[in-house]
Design an enzyme around this catalytic site. Structure first.
Site, PDB file in Angstrom:
ATOM      1  N   PHE A  27      -4.372   3.672   8.135  1.00 33.54           N
ATOM      2  CA  PHE A  27      -5.235   3.321   9.255  1.00 33.54           C
ATOM      3  C   PHE A  27      -4.502   3.247  10.595  1.00 33.54           C
ATOM      4  CE2 PHE A  27      -6.533   1.161   5.326  1.00 33.54           C
ATOM      5  CZ  PHE A  27      -7.739   1.802   5.091  1.00 33.54           C
ATOM      6  N   GLY A  55       2.682  -5.127   3.477  1.00 38.34           N
ATOM      7  CA  GLY A  55       1.434  -4.386   3.491  1.00 38.34           C
ATOM      8  C   GLY A  55       1.692  -2.905   3.614  1.00 38.34           C
ATOM      9  N   ASP A  80       4.491  -5.151  -1.230  1.00 37.46           N
ATOM     10  CA  ASP A  80       3.063  -4.978  -1.494  1.00 37.46           C
ATOM     11  C   ASP A  80       2.840  -5.105  -3.002  1.00 37.46           C
ATOM     12  OD1 ASP A  80       0.339  -3.974  -1.703  1.00 37.46           O
ATOM     13  OD2 ASP A  80       0.645  -3.004   0.217  1.00 37.46           O
ATOM     14  N   HIS A 153      -5.428  -9.877   5.693  1.00 37.91           N
ATOM     15  CA  HIS A 153      -5.865 -10.315   7.019  1.00 37.91           C
ATOM     16  C   HIS A 153      -6.649 -11.625   6.996  1.00 37.91           C
ATOM     17  CE1 HIS A 153      -4.154  -6.694   8.278  1.00 37.91           C
ATOM     18  NE2 HIS A 153      -5.000  -6.335   9.219  1.00 37.91           N
ATOM     19  N   HIS A 178       0.566  -6.333  13.337  1.00 33.03           N
ATOM     20  CA  HIS A 178      -0.469  -5.304  13.496  1.00 33.03           C
ATOM     21  C   HIS A 178      -1.859  -5.931  13.436  1.00 33.03           C
ATOM     22  CE1 HIS A 178      -2.334  -1.237  12.213  1.00 33.03           C
ATOM     23  NE2 HIS A 178      -2.107  -1.238  13.522  1.00 33.03           N
ATOM     24  N   ASP A 179      -2.822  -5.231  14.023  1.00 36.07           N
ATOM     25  CA  ASP A 179      -4.222  -5.651  14.042  1.00 36.07           C
ATOM     26  C   ASP A 179      -4.409  -6.978  14.768  1.00 36.07           C
ATOM     27  OD1 ASP A 179      -5.089  -3.360  12.685  1.00 36.07           O
ATOM     28  OD2 ASP A 179      -4.688  -4.265  10.742  1.00 36.07           O
TER      29      ASP A 179
END
Length: 220
Positions: A27, A55, A80, A153, A178-179
């Site tokens: 993504f 992740g 992960d 998340h 991130h995000d």
């Protein structure tokens, strides 16, 4: 008159690495990937220490971290459990049924991740740590040049990743989150809250690229 010294240009991956990154399932947009790559090359090159991501999914960002490790003579560590995060489970927005192991009926991104690294020619520059982030962090005893938080998340998972791995950063190391979405309309708030906490606890912002934040641990 004093001489003017421009800051060195940010490191960029070669075309084959960038092609492998773009071909991988995942993504992360290209501009954010390039910012992550530049941060990893800078931190690993300066410290000689490994870079680590939490992740991994199918290895899109790991391609860039692996090449940064190759370039700087270090190693990329990936954390992960490869069973997918919350939003990747059946019935949720980011579920991909092709990533379900038909024998056990659960997500398994590990085979795809390994193929991603193989096709990129970067397997030897990565150590894959397969398990849950808090368990691995509790066992980890080394220092790290860079920690990239891009796992679950929820507040539980994002906070656990920060609390588990930020203490392992070297002095002057880089924390990448991130995000990060300040506006709840754009995305979940757990990474944003981790970002704010890091700032409150002494990290300094280095760069902003889309939803990617690069922070530097202040010298103690």
């Amino acid at each position: 008159m004093t001489d003017r010294h421009d800051a060195p240009a940010a490191a960029l991956p070669g075309p084959e690495v960038l092609k492998a990154f773009e071909a991988a399932t995942g993504f992360m947009p290209v501009d954010e990937g390039l910012a992550l790559y530049a941060a990893a090359v800078e931190a690993a090159g300066r410290t000689g220490l490994p870079v680590l991501e939490i992740g991994t999914y199918c290895g899109r960002s790991a391609v860039l971290l692996a090449d940064a490790a190759r370039r700087t003579g270090t190693v990329a560590l990936t954390v992960d459990h490869h069973r997918g995060s919350e939003e990747q489970q059946p019935g949720w927005e980011y579920h991909d049924p092709t990533l379900v192991d038909p024998e056990v009926g659960r997500m398994d991104t590990l085979p795809v991740f390994r193929r991603t690294l193989f096709h990129a020619g970067l397997e030897e520059h990565v150590v894959a740590l397969v398990g849950r982030s808090p368990q691995i962090a509790a066992l980890w005893g080394g220092r790290l040049a860079l920690v990239f938080i891009d796992g679950g998340h929820t507040d539980e998972h994002a906070t656990g990743d920060y609390e588990g791995w930020a203490p392992h950063l070297a002095e002057d190391g880089l924390l990448v989150v991130h995000d990060v979405f300040p506006d709840p309309e754009d995305g979940g708030q757990a990474p944003y809250r981790v970002y704010l906490r890091a700032l409150a606890e002494g990290f300094e912002e280095v760069s902003v690229t889309g939803s990617l934040r690069v922070l530097r641990r202040a010298r103690g």
